[in-house]
Design an enzyme around this catalytic site. Structure first.
Site, PDB file in Angstrom:
ATOM      1  N   ILE A 102       0.849  -1.192   0.000  1.00 54.28           N
ATOM      2  CA  ILE A 102       0.000   0.000   0.000  1.00 54.28           C
ATOM      3  C   ILE A 102       0.887   1.246   0.000  1.00 54.28           C
ATOM      4  O   ILE A 102       0.984   1.963   0.994  1.00 54.28           O
ATOM      5  CB  ILE A 102      -0.957   0.011   1.212  1.00 54.28           C
ATOM      6  CG1 ILE A 102      -1.717  -1.312   1.334  1.00 54.28           C
ATOM      7  CG2 ILE A 102      -1.951   1.176   1.097  1.00 54.28           C
ATOM      8  CD1 ILE A 102      -2.606  -1.417   2.564  1.00 54.28           C
ATOM      9  N   PRO A 103       1.577   1.503  -1.113  1.00 54.28           N
ATOM     10  CA  PRO A 103       2.387   2.721  -1.181  1.00 54.28           C
ATOM     11  C   PRO A 103       1.473   3.947  -1.161  1.00 54.28           C
ATOM     12  O   PRO A 103       0.342   3.894  -1.655  1.00 54.28           O
ATOM     13  CB  PRO A 103       3.130   2.583  -2.509  1.00 54.28           C
ATOM     14  CG  PRO A 103       2.306   1.649  -3.321  1.00 54.28           C
ATOM     15  CD  PRO A 103       1.609   0.735  -2.357  1.00 54.28           C
ATOM     16  N   HIS A 104       1.951   5.011  -0.563  1.00 53.16           N
ATOM     17  CA  HIS A 104       1.126   6.206  -0.482  1.00 53.16           C
ATOM     18  C   HIS A 104       1.982   7.439  -0.276  1.00 53.16           C
ATOM     19  O   HIS A 104       3.135   7.356   0.141  1.00 53.16           O
ATOM     20  CB  HIS A 104       0.090   6.087   0.638  1.00 53.16           C
ATOM     21  CG  HIS A 104       0.652   5.706   1.970  1.00 53.16           C
ATOM     22  ND1 HIS A 104       0.994   4.404   2.284  1.00 53.16           N
ATOM     23  CD2 HIS A 104       0.937   6.440   3.050  1.00 53.16           C
ATOM     24  CE1 HIS A 104       1.453   4.375   3.514  1.00 53.16           C
ATOM     25  NE2 HIS A 104       1.432   5.597   4.006  1.00 53.16           N
ATOM     26  N   ALA A 105       1.364   8.577  -0.594  1.00 51.67           N
ATOM     27  CA  ALA A 105       2.040   9.853  -0.391  1.00 51.67           C
ATOM     28  C   ALA A 105       1.019  10.930  -0.109  1.00 51.67           C
ATOM     29  O   ALA A 105      -0.068  10.944  -0.691  1.00 51.67           O
ATOM     30  CB  ALA A 105       2.862  10.232  -1.620  1.00 51.67           C
TER      31      ALA A 105
END
Length: 153
Positions: free
Chosen positions: A65-68
């Site tokens: 769950i990559p996020h920014a």
């Protein structure tokens, strides 16, 4: 906030061809740009990579769950991709990653929308049947149906 509130069929990639995290960030980031959710691909990728460098977003069970939270994100959103060829997200992983759910949130929504969306997705993705449906989906419609049925709509 329901998952369907931010769902966008343009942010689904079935059988994403990616050999590593950089490929994933670039491909999904481009989907976000093309959908008008992100204004600067390079800036967004830099923010995702910075977040990833602080702590891996590979959560196990074949899921990342990559996020920014980023100033280049115009509208809070998430993208879903199942991989054509799973790969190890991190060198010490026990199993390859098969499903990516990437979150993009405007900086000013860091403490609100970001946390709600991450929480809602995390709870939904703990359901093995739901996660398997996303991993095995062969069309965007299957993803959409899974999200709607998860919410009981």
């Amino acid at each position: 906030m329901e998952l369907s509130d931010l769902y966008d069929p343009l942010l689904v990639s079935i059988g994403l061809e990616a050999a590593n995290k950089t490929d994933v960030f670039t491909s999904i980031g481009q989907l976000l740009v093309d959908a008008g959710k992100v204004s600067d691909l390079g800036g967004f990728i830099s923010d995702v990579e910075a977040r990833e460098a602080s702590y891996s977003t590979g959560v196990g069970g074949g899921l990342a769950i990559p996020h920014a939270k980023s100033p280049v994100v115009k509208d809070a959103s998430y993208a879903i991709a199942n991989l054509a060829t799973p790969f190890l997200w991190d060198a010490d992983d026990d199993e390859p990653t098969t499903l990516i759910v990437m979150l993009a949130v405007p900086s000013e929504q860091a403490g609100t929308t970001h946390l709600k969306l991450l929480s809602r997705l995390s709870v939904a993705l703990m359901d093995e049947e739901f996660r398997a449906t996303l991993v095995n989906a062969k069309s965007e419609k299957e993803i959409s149906n899974a999200i709607l049925s998860k919410e009981g709509k």
